[in-house]
Motif scaffolding. Structure first.
Motif, mmCIF file in Angstrom:
data_model
loop_
_atom_site.group_PDB
_atom_site.id
_atom_site.type_symbol
_atom_site.label_atom_id
_atom_site.label_comp_id
_atom_site.label_asym_id
_atom_site.label_seq_id
_atom_site.Cartn_x
_atom_site.Cartn_y
_atom_site.Cartn_z
ATOM 1 N N CYS A 191 -31.950 -31.521 -26.962
ATOM 2 C CA CYS A 191 -30.761 -30.574 -25.998
ATOM 3 C C CYS A 191 -31.064 -30.182 -24.507
ATOM 4 N N THR A 226 -30.281 -26.894 -24.289
ATOM 5 C CA THR A 226 -30.814 -26.296 -23.877
ATOM 6 C C THR A 226 -32.122 -25.443 -24.987
ATOM 7 N N HIS A 245 -32.543 -28.110 -32.905
ATOM 8 C CA HIS A 245 -30.952 -27.880 -33.678
ATOM 9 C C HIS A 245 -29.703 -29.065 -33.800
ATOM 10 N N GLU A 246 -30.258 -30.799 -33.465
ATOM 11 C CA GLU A 246 -28.944 -31.815 -33.954
ATOM 12 C C GLU A 246 -30.203 -32.418 -34.580
ATOM 13 N N ASP A 279 -24.740 -31.520 -32.438
ATOM 14 C CA ASP A 279 -24.812 -30.972 -31.462
ATOM 15 C C ASP A 279 -24.107 -31.036 -29.775
ATOM 16 N N ARG A 337 -28.666 -39.789 -25.140
ATOM 17 C CA ARG A 337 -29.591 -38.747 -25.793
ATOM 18 C C ARG A 337 -30.566 -38.716 -25.970
#
Ligand SMILES: [Zn+2]
Ligand SMILES: [Zn+2]
Length: 349
Positions: free
Chosen positions: A39, A41, A64-65, A150, A337
């Motif tokens: 991400c 992030t 976090h995904e 996410d 992604r």
């Protein structure tokens, strides 16, 4: 186990050997990571943008995904069993506070955020809780859906908020057709009749946007894209802007492309909102923040995915190549992604 860890801000992640997490609490769940999404992030974390907010202690493991298979469960866990395929809601919630009671998972008063303020999924195993896992059809492969945890969740959350604004005859500008944007476009298609205008500096991203349902694509170039969007909206601007970028001048562009009385959904971030308050009131622009999404949003997204209405476009890297993946994301070379797969995952999976 192996984990890609951040030891110092502005430095590359390092592959470390660390202890496996254990399910010590009654609601703890250990997920064997099948895949973890990369991400923007994670770039912001590396840059130290989250250091003060998250108070995380270095070194730690971002990511976090996450999706994978249940590896171990605590004594009171009844909703999943060892071996189940799951996608992981990114937040660990208490279920008891007022935010949890109204289904607003991300604002749980007692929550924690693996990958942001504690160890996340750029590793072989992840500690989370029974409340955070969504059980999936075993035929689903973690690498195909991890980023929905996410990127997809954030996109669907913002789009669901925009549904009342985007009736027939409306136009919506999507800024950025990357990892989140291309899911946002599909969610807009699934939920609304709005005409979708996508702006992005990358030809490849725009081609992907067309493929997944954009009605118009506009290349970001100087200020010509603003003129083009103005033409496409008959000089009035769009009823909604869904901004998946939030930096590199996106906000200024978005404000120039929104209709008076319009709704501006901020998802990407990095720069400040620098709009004169007199413009906000005279033009009645509403700025709406979006933080990930709820557990129910994640279930809805998995339904749309199962129905074939949302498909993820991904580029897969071995976890060991995380720094290459991060550089590709930073330089706009990553289509769709980025997905990281630990070496421990069998090749067939
Ligand atoms: Zn994220
Ligand atoms: Zn709570």
């Amino acid at each position: 186990m192996k984990a890609a860890r951040l030891h110092a801000y502005h430095e590359q992640l390092k592959m470390d050997e660390v202890d496996e997490p254990k399910a010590t609490g009654p609601h703890d769940v250990i997920v064997r990571i099948g895949a973890a999404g990369l991400c923007r992030t994670d770039l912001h974390i590396q840059e130290g943008q989250w250091a003060e907010k998250s108070q995380v202690v270095l070194p730690y493991t971002p990511g976090h995904e996450n999706a994978g298979w249940i590896h171990e469960v605590g004594s009171d866990v009844s909703n999943v069993e060892v071996g189940d395929t799951v996608i992981v809601h990114p937040f660990i919630t208490c279920g008891l506070c007022r935010a949890c009671r109204r289904g607003d998972d991300m604002h749980c008063a007692n929550g924690s955020f693996p990958g942001i303020n504690r160890d996340g999924g750029f590793a072989d195993f992840l500690l989370t809780s029974a409340r955070s896992v969504v059980k999936l059809d075993p035929s689903l492969q973690p690498a195909d859906i991890a980023a929905l945890a996410d990127a997809g969740l954030t996109a669907i959350h913002a789009v669901k908020k925009a549904i009342p604004v985007l009736g027939s005859g409306t136009k919506c500008v999507v800024i950025g057709a990357g990892g989140l944007g291309h899911i946002g476009i599909q969610c807009l298609k699934a939920y609304t009749p709005t005409e979708i205008i996508v702006v992005d500096p990358s030809e490849k991203a725009l081609a992907l946007a067309s493929e997944v349902g954009a009605d118009h694509t506009v290349k970001v170039e100087g200020t010509s894209h603003i003129d083009t969007v103005q033409e496409l909206t008959d000089g009035a601007g769009a009823q909604a802007i869904i901004d998946f970028v939030g930096e590199k001048g996106a906000l200024e562009d978005g404000v120039a492309m929104i209709e008076d009385g319009g709704f501006y959904y901020v998802i990407g971030y990095g720069e400040n909102v620098n709009v004169p308050t007199i413009d906000i009131i005279s033009r009645e622009i509403s700025f709406i923040g979006n933080l990930v999404g709820t557990y129910a949003d994640l279930q809805d997204l998995m339904t749309l995915t199962a129905q074939g209405k949302v498909t993820l476009h991904t580029s897969t890297y071995p976890l060991e190549a995380i720094n290459d993946a991060m550089a590709d994301l930073d330089n706009g070379r990553l289509q769709g992604r980025g997905i990281l797969v630990p070496a421990s995952v069998p090749a067939a999976a």
